[in-house]
Design a protein around this motif. Sequence first.
Motif, short mmCIF file in Angstrom:
data_model
loop_
_atom_site.label_atom_id
_atom_site.label_comp_id
_atom_site.label_asym_id
_atom_site.label_seq_id
_atom_site.Cartn_x
_atom_site.Cartn_y
_atom_site.Cartn_z
N TRP A 145 14.67 -4.89 -6.34
CA TRP A 145 14.01 -3.83 -5.58
C TRP A 145 14.00 -2.55 -6.39
N THR A 146 12.94 -1.77 -6.26
CA THR A 146 12.85 -0.49 -6.96
C THR A 146 13.62 0.57 -6.18
N GLU A 147 13.88 1.67 -6.83
CA GLU A 147 14.53 2.80 -6.16
C GLU A 147 13.66 3.30 -5.00
N GLU A 148 12.35 3.32 -5.20
CA GLU A 148 11.44 3.76 -4.14
C GLU A 148 11.55 2.82 -2.92
N GLU A 149 11.60 1.52 -3.16
CA GLU A 149 11.75 0.57 -2.06
C GLU A 149 13.08 0.78 -1.34
N ARG A 150 14.13 1.02 -2.10
CA ARG A 150 15.45 1.27 -1.49
C ARG A 150 15.39 2.47 -0.57
N LEU A 151 14.76 3.54 -1.03
CA LEU A 151 14.67 4.75 -0.21
C LEU A 151 13.82 4.53 1.04
N VAL A 152 12.73 3.78 0.91
CA VAL A 152 11.90 3.46 2.08
C VAL A 152 12.71 2.61 3.05
N PHE A 153 13.43 1.61 2.54
CA PHE A 153 14.26 0.75 3.39
C PHE A 153 15.22 1.61 4.20
N LEU A 154 15.94 2.51 3.54
CA LEU A 154 16.93 3.33 4.23
C LEU A 154 16.28 4.27 5.24
N GLN A 155 15.11 4.80 4.91
CA GLN A 155 14.39 5.68 5.83
C GLN A 155 13.96 4.91 7.08
N ILE A 156 13.42 3.72 6.90
CA ILE A 156 12.98 2.90 8.03
C ILE A 156 14.19 2.48 8.88
N ALA A 157 15.28 2.13 8.21
CA ALA A 157 16.50 1.75 8.93
C ALA A 157 17.02 2.91 9.77
N GLN A 158 16.97 4.11 9.22
CA GLN A 158 17.43 5.28 9.96
C GLN A 158 16.51 5.57 11.14
N GLU A 159 15.21 5.43 10.93
CA GLU A 159 14.25 5.76 11.98
C GLU A 159 14.20 4.72 13.10
N PHE A 160 14.22 3.43 12.75
CA PHE A 160 14.02 2.37 13.74
C PHE A 160 15.24 1.48 13.96
N GLY A 161 16.24 1.57 13.09
CA GLY A 161 17.37 0.66 13.15
C GLY A 161 17.03 -0.63 12.40
N CYS A 162 18.02 -1.47 12.23
CA CYS A 162 17.78 -2.74 11.54
C CYS A 162 18.83 -3.74 11.96
N GLY A 163 18.66 -4.97 11.50
CA GLY A 163 19.58 -6.04 11.86
C GLY A 163 18.94 -7.06 12.76
N ASP A 164 17.73 -6.79 13.20
CA ASP A 164 17.00 -7.69 14.08
C ASP A 164 15.51 -7.47 13.79
N LYS A 165 14.70 -8.45 14.04
CA LYS A 165 13.25 -8.35 13.85
C LYS A 165 12.91 -7.95 12.40
N TRP A 166 13.48 -8.68 11.46
CA TRP A 166 13.26 -8.37 10.04
C TRP A 166 11.80 -8.50 9.63
N GLY A 167 11.06 -9.39 10.29
CA GLY A 167 9.64 -9.52 9.97
C GLY A 167 8.90 -8.22 10.24
N LEU A 168 9.10 -7.66 11.42
CA LEU A 168 8.44 -6.41 11.76
C LEU A 168 8.96 -5.26 10.89
N PHE A 169 10.25 -5.26 10.62
CA PHE A 169 10.84 -4.24 9.75
C PHE A 169 10.12 -4.24 8.40
N SER A 170 9.86 -5.42 7.87
CA SER A 170 9.26 -5.53 6.53
C SER A 170 7.85 -4.99 6.44
N THR A 171 7.16 -4.84 7.58
CA THR A 171 5.79 -4.33 7.54
C THR A 171 5.75 -2.89 7.06
N HIS A 172 6.87 -2.21 7.06
CA HIS A 172 6.95 -0.83 6.58
C HIS A 172 7.22 -0.76 5.08
N ILE A 173 7.48 -1.91 4.47
CA ILE A 173 7.80 -1.95 3.03
C ILE A 173 6.77 -2.87 2.35
#
Length: 151
Positions: free
Chosen positions: A77-105
């Motif tokens: 993963w790139t640094e940009e992807e890491r930062l997007v992942f953490l931003q999405i996790a902070q905004e929406f949470g994570c640990g469930d519905k990984w398919g929908l989570f991935s639509t932001h990356i």
Amino acid sequence: MERLGIQGNATEAWESEGGGKFSFKDPLGTGKKITKKSVPSGQSVAKFVASKLLKKNPNAYFYRHTEPGVEQWTGDWTEEERLVFLQIAQEFGCGDKWGLFSTHIPHRVGYQCSNYYRQYVIPQGWIIDDNYRIDSTGHAVYVGKHKRGGT
């Protein structure tokens, strides 16, 4: 998701595409069992089934597929992807519905996000998740409750 014709929530998506009760024996609701012999060569049954569920079960679709027409990236993963992942996790949470989570990356699918979460995010301490503990080798081990029954 709107541009793909996907409903706003899981219940609406399921019902608008025919509804019914989900069954692992008949995941597409066709009355026919899906076997390795009935899917295209080189594709798993799970990926084949998911490919048919874009509108009925978008989480299942995006767990194994990118948005139609978007190339899936593999590897580190790139640094940009890491930062997007953490931003999405902070905004929406994570640990469930990984398919929908991935639509932001872009270019990543749900199982990649799930693996990244367990193999990098939690062990690095970028997110603290009480459902995991770090074992003596530094790996994240799930210790949360397991769902039973239902869909």
